[in-house]
Design a protein around this motif. Structure first.
Motif, PDB file in Angstrom:
ATOM      1  N   GLN A   1      -7.731   5.911  -9.641  1.00 37.66           N
ATOM      2  CA  GLN A   1      -8.702   4.897  -9.296  1.00 37.66           C
ATOM      3  C   GLN A   1      -8.399   3.634 -10.070  1.00 37.66           C
ATOM      4  O   GLN A   1      -7.728   3.680 -11.094  1.00 37.66           O
ATOM      5  CB  GLN A   1     -10.123   5.388  -9.551  1.00 37.66           C
ATOM      6  CG  GLN A   1     -10.515   5.505 -11.002  1.00 37.66           C
ATOM      7  CD  GLN A   1     -11.918   6.094 -11.131  1.00 37.66           C
ATOM      8  OE1 GLN A   1     -12.383   6.830 -10.280  1.00 37.66           O
ATOM      9  NE2 GLN A   1     -12.572   5.762 -12.200  1.00 37.66           N
ATOM     10  N   GLY A   2      -8.896   2.525  -9.574  1.00 40.25           N
ATOM     11  CA  GLY A   2      -8.651   1.264 -10.248  1.00 40.25           C
ATOM     12  C   GLY A   2      -8.972   0.098  -9.347  1.00 40.25           C
ATOM     13  O   GLY A   2      -9.564   0.254  -8.280  1.00 40.25           O
ATOM     14  N   SER A  26      -1.121  -0.005  -7.039  1.00 32.72           N
ATOM     15  CA  SER A  26       0.043   0.700  -6.504  1.00 32.72           C
ATOM     16  C   SER A  26       0.488  -0.067  -5.271  1.00 32.72           C
ATOM     17  O   SER A  26      -0.272  -0.865  -4.717  1.00 32.72           O
ATOM     18  CB  SER A  26      -0.297   2.143  -6.132  1.00 32.72           C
ATOM     19  OG  SER A  26      -1.092   2.178  -4.963  1.00 32.72           O
ATOM     20  N   SER A  27       1.695   0.187  -4.821  1.00 34.94           N
ATOM     21  CA  SER A  27       2.180  -0.562  -3.656  1.00 34.94           C
ATOM     22  C   SER A  27       1.331  -0.261  -2.412  1.00 34.94           C
ATOM     23  O   SER A  27       1.077  -1.153  -1.601  1.00 34.94           O
ATOM     24  CB  SER A  27       3.654  -0.260  -3.400  1.00 34.94           C
ATOM     25  OG  SER A  27       3.850   1.116  -3.163  1.00 34.94           O
ATOM     26  N   ASP A  28       0.862   0.981  -2.268  1.00 30.82           N
ATOM     27  CA  ASP A  28       0.016   1.320  -1.117  1.00 30.82           C
ATOM     28  C   ASP A  28      -1.325   0.593  -1.172  1.00 30.82           C
ATOM     29  O   ASP A  28      -1.801   0.068  -0.160  1.00 30.82           O
ATOM     30  CB  ASP A  28      -0.220   2.827  -1.043  1.00 30.82           C
ATOM     31  CG  ASP A  28       1.022   3.601  -0.625  1.00 30.82           C
ATOM     32  OD1 ASP A  28       1.917   3.002   0.008  1.00 30.82           O
ATOM     33  OD2 ASP A  28       1.097   4.800  -0.935  1.00 30.82           O
ATOM     34  N   CYS A  29      -1.946   0.575  -2.343  1.00 31.37           N
ATOM     35  CA  CYS A  29      -3.240  -0.120  -2.485  1.00 31.37           C
ATOM     36  C   CYS A  29      -3.057  -1.626  -2.308  1.00 31.37           C
ATOM     37  O   CYS A  29      -3.872  -2.277  -1.656  1.00 31.37           O
ATOM     38  CB  CYS A  29      -3.863   0.188  -3.841  1.00 31.37           C
ATOM     39  SG  CYS A  29      -4.393   1.899  -4.016  1.00 31.37           S
ATOM     40  N   ASN A  61     -11.935  -2.390  -5.341  1.00 32.84           N
ATOM     41  CA  ASN A  61     -11.950  -1.178  -6.156  1.00 32.84           C
ATOM     42  C   ASN A  61     -11.562   0.036  -5.315  1.00 32.84           C
ATOM     43  O   ASN A  61     -12.063   0.195  -4.209  1.00 32.84           O
ATOM     44  CB  ASN A  61     -13.338  -0.966  -6.757  1.00 32.84           C
ATOM     45  CG  ASN A  61     -13.723  -2.089  -7.688  1.00 32.84           C
ATOM     46  OD1 ASN A  61     -12.966  -2.419  -8.596  1.00 32.84           O
ATOM     47  ND2 ASN A  61     -14.865  -2.696  -7.454  1.00 32.84           N
ATOM     48  N   PHE A  62     -10.708   0.846  -5.865  1.00 30.63           N
ATOM     49  CA  PHE A  62     -10.266   2.074  -5.212  1.00 30.63           C
ATOM     50  C   PHE A  62     -10.680   3.252  -6.074  1.00 30.63           C
ATOM     51  O   PHE A  62     -10.512   3.233  -7.298  1.00 30.63           O
ATOM     52  CB  PHE A  62      -8.739   2.084  -5.051  1.00 30.63           C
ATOM     53  CG  PHE A  62      -8.239   1.099  -4.032  1.00 30.63           C
ATOM     54  CD1 PHE A  62      -8.021   1.503  -2.729  1.00 30.63           C
ATOM     55  CD2 PHE A  62      -7.995  -0.219  -4.376  1.00 30.63           C
ATOM     56  CE1 PHE A  62      -7.554   0.604  -1.777  1.00 30.63           C
ATOM     57  CE2 PHE A  62      -7.533  -1.115  -3.440  1.00 30.63           C
ATOM     58  CZ  PHE A  62      -7.322  -0.720  -2.140  1.00 30.63           C
ATOM     59  N   LYS A  63     -11.230   4.269  -5.417  1.00 33.15           N
ATOM     60  CA  LYS A  63     -11.617   5.488  -6.105  1.00 33.15           C
ATOM     61  C   LYS A  63     -11.055   6.669  -5.309  1.00 33.15           C
ATOM     62  O   LYS A  63     -11.286   6.771  -4.112  1.00 33.15           O
ATOM     63  CB  LYS A  63     -13.130   5.617  -6.218  1.00 33.15           C
ATOM     64  CG  LYS A  63     -13.568   6.825  -6.990  1.00 33.15           C
ATOM     65  CD  LYS A  63     -15.074   6.863  -7.164  1.00 33.15           C
ATOM     66  CE  LYS A  63     -15.455   8.102  -7.938  1.00 33.15           C
ATOM     67  NZ  LYS A  63     -16.883   8.233  -8.084  1.00 33.15           N
ATOM     68  N   PHE A  64     -10.310   7.484  -5.970  1.00 36.11           N
ATOM     69  CA  PHE A  64      -9.684   8.623  -5.321  1.00 36.11           C
ATOM     70  C   PHE A  64     -10.371   9.882  -5.747  1.00 36.11           C
ATOM     71  O   PHE A  64     -10.636  10.102  -6.920  1.00 36.11           O
ATOM     72  CB  PHE A  64      -8.191   8.693  -5.678  1.00 36.11           C
ATOM     73  CG  PHE A  64      -7.459   7.412  -5.357  1.00 36.11           C
ATOM     74  CD1 PHE A  64      -7.062   7.136  -4.054  1.00 36.11           C
ATOM     75  CD2 PHE A  64      -7.188   6.472  -6.338  1.00 36.11           C
ATOM     76  CE1 PHE A  64      -6.403   5.969  -3.754  1.00 36.11           C
ATOM     77  CE2 PHE A  64      -6.534   5.297  -6.039  1.00 36.11           C
ATOM     78  CZ  PHE A  64      -6.124   5.044  -4.741  1.00 36.11           C
ATOM     79  N   ASP A  65     -10.697  10.752  -4.782  1.00 37.27           N
ATOM     80  CA  ASP A  65     -11.347  12.028  -5.106  1.00 37.27           C
ATOM     81  C   ASP A  65     -10.310  13.110  -5.286  1.00 37.27           C
ATOM     82  O   ASP A  65      -9.291  13.155  -4.749  1.00 37.27           O
ATOM     83  CB  ASP A  65     -12.316  12.435  -3.990  1.00 37.27           C
ATOM     84  CG  ASP A  65     -13.505  11.477  -3.940  1.00 37.27           C
ATOM     85  OD1 ASP A  65     -13.924  10.990  -4.995  1.00 37.27           O
ATOM     86  OD2 ASP A  65     -13.994  11.230  -2.823  1.00 37.27           O
TER      87      ASP A  65
END
Length: 65
Positions: A1-2, A26-29, A61-65
């Motif tokens: 996340q970030g 990250s490159s994807d985000c 903001n990205f949050k990964f579960d």
């Protein structure tokens, strides 16, 4: 996340230019954020939003579960 932070220039015709990632996750985000910014410009033009010349900075903001 970030968080990815991006800056870009908007123009009176609602076009968007000078998209720059100022904080990468990250490159994807980063790619997802750039694609979203481009979509904003398309939607602004489609719906007749009043645009102005300015530089904007946004955080995503990205949050990964």
């Amino acid at each position: 996340q970030g968080t990815v932070i991006v800056s870009f220039q908007t123009h009176k015709d609602c076009s968007i230019s000078d998209i720059a990632i100022t904080k990468s996750l990250s490159s994807d985000c980063d790619k997802a954020v750039i694609d979203a910014i481009k979509k904003y410009g398309e939607l602004y033009m489609k719906y007749g939003v009043d645009c102005e010349e300015k530089t904007e900075t946004k955080e995503y903001n990205f949050k990964f579960d």
